[in-house]
Design a protein around this motif. Structure first.
Motif, PDB file in Angstrom:
ATOM      1  N   PRO A 107      10.485  14.113 -30.501  1.00 17.80           N
ATOM      2  CA  PRO A 107      10.374  12.692 -30.862  1.00 17.80           C
ATOM      3  C   PRO A 107      10.640  11.747 -29.691  1.00 17.80           C
ATOM      4  O   PRO A 107      11.544  10.904 -29.743  1.00 17.80           O
ATOM      5  CB  PRO A 107      11.432  12.549 -31.963  1.00 17.80           C
ATOM      6  CG  PRO A 107      12.492  13.529 -31.582  1.00 17.80           C
ATOM      7  CD  PRO A 107      11.754  14.707 -30.994  1.00 17.80           C
ATOM      8  N   ASP A 108       9.840  11.901 -28.645  1.00 16.73           N
ATOM      9  CA  ASP A 108      10.045  11.064 -27.465  1.00 16.73           C
ATOM     10  C   ASP A 108       8.840  10.190 -27.156  1.00 16.73           C
ATOM     11  O   ASP A 108       8.770   9.564 -26.096  1.00 16.73           O
ATOM     12  CB  ASP A 108      10.379  11.938 -26.251  1.00 16.73           C
ATOM     13  CG  ASP A 108       9.257  12.904 -25.889  1.00 16.73           C
ATOM     14  OD1 ASP A 108       8.201  12.913 -26.567  1.00 16.73           O
ATOM     15  OD2 ASP A 108       9.432  13.672 -24.917  1.00 16.73           O
ATOM     16  N   GLY A 109       7.865  10.153 -28.080  1.00 17.78           N
ATOM     17  CA  GLY A 109       6.708   9.300 -27.897  1.00 17.78           C
ATOM     18  C   GLY A 109       5.596   9.894 -27.075  1.00 17.78           C
ATOM     19  O   GLY A 109       4.549   9.258 -26.904  1.00 17.78           O
ATOM     20  N   HIS A 110       5.776  11.117 -26.587  1.00 21.20           N
ATOM     21  CA  HIS A 110       4.733  11.727 -25.766  1.00 21.20           C
ATOM     22  C   HIS A 110       3.771  12.593 -26.581  1.00 21.20           C
ATOM     23  O   HIS A 110       2.774  13.071 -26.046  1.00 21.20           O
ATOM     24  CB  HIS A 110       5.363  12.537 -24.623  1.00 21.20           C
ATOM     25  CG  HIS A 110       6.013  11.670 -23.585  1.00 21.20           C
ATOM     26  ND1 HIS A 110       7.375  11.470 -23.541  1.00 21.20           N
ATOM     27  CD2 HIS A 110       5.482  10.910 -22.590  1.00 21.20           C
ATOM     28  CE1 HIS A 110       7.656  10.650 -22.540  1.00 21.20           C
ATOM     29  NE2 HIS A 110       6.538  10.290 -21.953  1.00 21.20           N
ATOM     30  N   THR A 111       4.081  12.782 -27.856  1.00 20.18           N
ATOM     31  CA  THR A 111       3.140  13.412 -28.778  1.00 20.18           C
ATOM     32  C   THR A 111       3.020  12.510 -29.992  1.00 20.18           C
ATOM     33  O   THR A 111       4.019  12.214 -30.659  1.00 20.18           O
ATOM     34  CB  THR A 111       3.609  14.806 -29.226  1.00 20.18           C
ATOM     35  OG1 THR A 111       3.722  15.660 -28.084  1.00 20.18           O
ATOM     36  CG2 THR A 111       2.605  15.417 -30.201  1.00 20.18           C
ATOM     37  N   ILE A 112       1.809  12.044 -30.252  1.00 15.52           N
ATOM     38  CA  ILE A 112       1.531  11.189 -31.392  1.00 15.52           C
ATOM     39  C   ILE A 112       0.458  11.867 -32.240  1.00 15.52           C
ATOM     40  O   ILE A 112      -0.198  12.802 -31.787  1.00 15.52           O
ATOM     41  CB  ILE A 112       1.069   9.789 -30.939  1.00 15.52           C
ATOM     42  CG1 ILE A 112      -0.237   9.892 -30.148  1.00 15.52           C
ATOM     43  CG2 ILE A 112       2.156   9.113 -30.104  1.00 15.52           C
ATOM     44  CD1 ILE A 112      -0.787   8.552 -29.678  1.00 15.52           C
TER      45      ILE A 112
END
Length: 341
Positions: A107-112
């Motif tokens: 959950p770090d924004g690098h996989t959406i």
């Protein structure tokens, strides 16, 4: 909200109009330019994010409406993110495999994830252990209705012809869809429920292979969305019979709706949008929301959606969350009433 309720209870195209009139979601002034939009620049932030290219999971095969929307949106939004976006088609389970992968990603924004309405249907079918609450919404981008189409050389000239044969010969009419429990499976089942027809539903991992099956005459009909079949209609390879909507599709203006034909089928359609794992920091969600909202207003993206018959319905994170919550509740009531075998 009014636009949410319209989506769920058969007023999908009114919902489109309502969202289209929202000044904050579509700034197109009719001149080909987007109002209030300067040259694209990455948003300024103190997040030290993004630190690397972003992966966008698409839970269906390449070539379908979800994939097409995702790729066009990625290209339009990259300048506002300051990093590239790589599309990852992760198929299986009518979208469940890709969405599960998105939920369980870091959950770090690098996989959406580009999610679809199946996020709110699969749990009620017992085909997924997740719900929309396992994600955080970022933005809604699109909404498309359903269309039933047949090969161009099909003997079925109208939806009434197809339905009559499916009633007279139960199970003889094979209708392909984008996966068991997918929205296009549910749409075809809605037609059965309204007419007394009995189809044989043939699932595929996405609309592209489902359409290919119809093109090859391996099925009698396909359940998909107008933009997914548009190029084949224009080339003369597929013939659309009816659109499951209150009003005709802009993509298929010569195709009647079930409503105008007097067929009272429950209207269901497919909203699509961007989500991230629920533990993603709010600051990153807000950054992504701003970037994708700006990308969705880019003139080239708007033109792409219009040219390809994709319904441009843009909503922020809060609005998309409300759409999904209402959709979840709607299908909780509808699906148990339907025979989806």
């Amino acid at each position: 909200m009014r636009n949410v309720m319209i989506l769920l209870l058969g007023l999908a195209l009114c919902f489109l109009a309502a969202c289209g009139a929202n000044e904050s979601t579509q700034g197109n002034n009719g001149s080909g330019e987007v109002e209030g939009q300067d040259e694209a620049e990455p948003a300024q932030n103190d997040l030290d994010y993004p630190q690397k290219p972003i992966s966008m999971i698409v839970p269906f095969s390449a070539g379908g409406g979800t994939d097409a929307t995702a790729r066009a949106l990625a290209a339009a939004s990259e300048p506002y993110l300051g990093e590239s976006i790589g599309i990852v088609n992760t198929t299986g389970g009518g979208g469940a495999v890709g969405m599960s992968e998105g939920i369980n990603s870091t959950p770090d924004g690098h996989t959406i994830t580009m999610v679809t309405v199946e996020l709110t249907t699969l749990p009620h079918l017992g085909l997924a252990q997740f719900t929309y609450e396992d994600f955080k919404p970022v933005a809604q981008i699109n909404f498309d209705p359903n269309v039933i189409a047949v090969p161009a050389d099909s003997p079925y000239e109208t939806i009434e012809d197809l339905v009559k044969d499916a009633k007279d010969n139960p199970g003889a009419i094979r209708v392909s869809n984008s996966g068991t429990g997918s929205i296009w499976h549910i749409a075809a089942a809605s037609v059965e429920q309204a007419t007394g027809a009995e189809f044989s539903h043939v699932p595929f991992e996405g609309s592209a292979p489902a359409i290919t099956a119809a093109l090859g005459n391996n099925v009698e009909a396909v359940s998909a969305s107008p933009p997914e079949i548009l190029s084949y209609v224009e080339s003369g390879d597929l013939r659309p019979l009816a659109v499951l909507a209150e009003e005709r599709s802009d993509a298929l203006p010569d195709t009647p709706t079930f409503a105008e034909l007097g067929i009272d089928a429950t209207i269901v359609g497919c909203p699509r949008g961007i989500m991230v794992p629920k533990d993603t920091p709010d600051e990153i969600v807000e950054f992504l929301e701003e970037a994708f909202m700006k990308g969705a207003q880019e003139a080239e993206f708007v033109e792409y959606m219009e040219t390809n018959g994709l319904g441009l319905v843009v909503g922020n994170a809060e609005e998309f969350g409300e759409v999904l919550a209402e959709s979840h509740n709607f299908f909780a009531e509808l699906i148990p009433q339907m025979d989806l075998n």
